[in-house]
Design an enzyme around this catalytic site. Sequence first.
Site, PDB file in Angstrom:
ATOM      1  N   GLU A 105       0.833  -1.206   0.000  1.00 32.61           N
ATOM      2  CA  GLU A 105       0.000   0.000   0.000  1.00 32.61           C
ATOM      3  C   GLU A 105       0.866   1.254   0.000  1.00 32.61           C
ATOM      4  O   GLU A 105       0.557   2.238  -0.668  1.00 32.61           O
ATOM      5  CB  GLU A 105      -0.945  -0.021   1.201  1.00 32.61           C
ATOM      6  CG  GLU A 105      -2.024  -1.093   1.061  1.00 32.61           C
ATOM      7  CD  GLU A 105      -2.810  -1.309   2.333  1.00 32.61           C
ATOM      8  OE1 GLU A 105      -2.186  -1.534   3.392  1.00 32.61           O
ATOM      9  OE2 GLU A 105      -4.044  -1.255   2.287  1.00 32.61           O
ATOM     10  N   GLU A 125      -3.583  -9.586   4.246  1.00 27.31           N
ATOM     11  CA  GLU A 125      -4.378  -9.239   5.420  1.00 27.31           C
ATOM     12  C   GLU A 125      -5.503 -10.238   5.704  1.00 27.31           C
ATOM     13  O   GLU A 125      -5.873 -10.463   6.847  1.00 27.31           O
ATOM     14  CB  GLU A 125      -4.974  -7.843   5.245  1.00 27.31           C
ATOM     15  CG  GLU A 125      -3.990  -6.705   5.323  1.00 27.31           C
ATOM     16  CD  GLU A 125      -3.326  -6.379   3.995  1.00 27.31           C
ATOM     17  OE1 GLU A 125      -3.333  -7.235   3.085  1.00 27.31           O
ATOM     18  OE2 GLU A 125      -2.791  -5.267   3.874  1.00 27.31           O
TER      19      GLU A 125
END
Length: 704
Positions: A105, A125
Amino acid sequence: MQAVRLERRGDVAVLTIANPPVNAIGPGVVASLVSAIESFESDRSYTTLLIHCDGSTFVAGGDISSFDDPNFSAAPFNSTLARLEALDRPVVASLHGSVLGGGLELALACHWRVALPSTKLGMPEVKLGLLPGSLGTQRLPRVAGIKLALDMISTGRTIGAQAAKDAGIIDEVRDGLPLETGLAFAQELISRGDGVRRISALITPLDGIEADFFANAANDARTKKSFYPAAAAIVQAVQASTLPFKGGAAVEARLFEELRQSRESMALRHLFFAEREAAKVPGLAKDVKTRPITRIGIVGAGTMGGGIAMNFANAGIHTVLVETSQAALERGLGLVKGNYDASAAKGRLTAQQVSQRMTLLTGSLDYAALSDCDLVIEAVFENMALKKQICVRLGQVCKPGAIIATNTSTLDVDVLAQATGRAQDVVGMHFFSPANVMRLLEVVRGAQTTPEVLATVMQLARKIGKVAVVSGVCYGFIGNRMAEVYMREAEFLMMEGATPPAIDGAVEALGMAMGPCRMLDMAGIDVGAKTVIEYGLAGGLPPDPSYRAVVQQMFQLGRFGQKTGAGYYHYDGRKPVDDPETARIARTLADVHGIAQRSDIARQEIVERLLYPLINEGFKILEEGIAWRPGDIDVVWTAGYGFPDHKGGPMFMADALGLGVIADRMAHYASTRGNAYGYWTLSPLLASRARGNQQLTDAKAGRS
Ligand code: T1G
């Protein structure tokens, strides 16, 4: 050492993140990132900002331990990423190692990305019960497309650097060192006059996305991953990437926060650290010398021996299997070859890999073939007399310093260690069937096992990709000792009138991969019966004539489970079918033992009677120091017995249920079922934590 530093290299500002071991981004790193960005913003002499990391990897994610903080917020990191992306001069990320989660990210918030060829990129995640909470669900679809983004985020799988370049996630793949590669790429950008590029300004491409794509994906998530709230949330968040960026970001933020506070994510985050903690042996110095393991011997080429051998061949370690007859040896090696061929047929291995691994496996009928092995594992039948006899021979044949291991699943490792005459070199290595598949390895430390031997085996376990948990010596170590009380109640319930489908269904509804009856039918009723008989012969069984009466009767009747087509179930191929014959056997035994039958056994009673004694046994195992940490027990059950990982394992689940509730229900069954044999006697540790309204993990239970 500063977690973030900014240095000048000509007109390029180099921002280096140095937060070992994996450059995880926690609140402290975010604060340092902000000040580095502010320095860059205010110094107009810089033309470009280059971000890279020290150490073995670029940022491998947000700091998972920070998510348990009630005050955690993703906002500071997210606004820092927005600030980075908004810079009016090019920002370049130079990637290496595992660029995961918040690391990817961060890279996507930069304007340009270059990676070393060996770099792996992903958003794992979901494995923590989360979704990317720093705009990964919004930026990744904009550059890689919805389908690849949803696949990567839903599975958590990583892709290589070239695949990432082909998908448009990164711009270049370059060999070299991260800093030099990044600087060279930055200079190219400068000479080309390439400016900023902001992913958030892109529109998520919808071409090739069918009208019902998201509805189907959401339905899939709800049906196939109903125990994991993150699955459906991920679909929602990726779909929100078709909104204007700010709108999608708000959807992601809401969903991330819901998941971060979910029990399922707390359970999965607990297991993430528990698996790593389990590898640590308390009191063992980090630099303890380990013994080189380059050649391994295995005594017994049966299902277990062959499966164990595959672990070492897969890791490129020469392994010799010793059997008592050529036929047995050929059968064993044939089984291994069959397993490899099956993997090759599924495209998991190439023919060349199969032959490479098979050449690492040799066979012999002569114990002399073991004399130059660094580690020898006996994997013969679960019979103490036979194993002792073999251990005596190994003590004579193995070279000085060789480690001798036993694959026993229940027997006393200290007795076997003594039989070798070199107990200090002996350890238990309890693999779980199928040994080449199951991740769990129980490493049983004998009374005289030296720290060096323990450290060597723990290191080897990691090398072969096993999750190793150290156990002390007791009947069944950690897993099978707890499974014993679990099976005890399963059989009492059966004699009282509960069917195998009702028993299995009760815990499978909680997420158990398979209930106790299906599990033992698969492992082999004969194996189960023999361990009970063996334990009885060793004087370990309670003086209760009805104890595990069903498995012993099944054994007498030749109903061994899947392997004979009938056990607790009847088998139509591999499909378990409820078998009236089992109910008849159970009813007959109930009559013999004076056990009252009931037709109304509630599912909740089945769950409580299967799981609460299991949890109670886990507390005893901690009290006795057999296991060092509650998390070790959770790892054993989730990695070795199909316990639902979204429950975090039995000990984590006990805290979620409330120890007082468990204590009360144990007392209830003690009064309603009688407690003549102590089946319902609370472990003192559980009793004291319950009385104090405490949780088990309030303080690390275990060694007194
Ligand atoms: N946070 C905190 N500690 C971590 C960590 C992390 N993300 N990753 C690893 N560690 C610790 C680990 O506990 C161990 O500590 C040491 O580092 C070495 O780990 C915002 C919300 C990177 C492939 O899920 O997959 O980003 O035991 O033994 O085998 O949207 O670590 O030494 O004290 O595993 O070389 C997403 C998790 C997070 C990656 C390296 N990222 N890590 O494997 O070492 S959520 C992940 C790994 C997130 C954002 C979201 C592996 C690895 P100790 P290790 P390894």
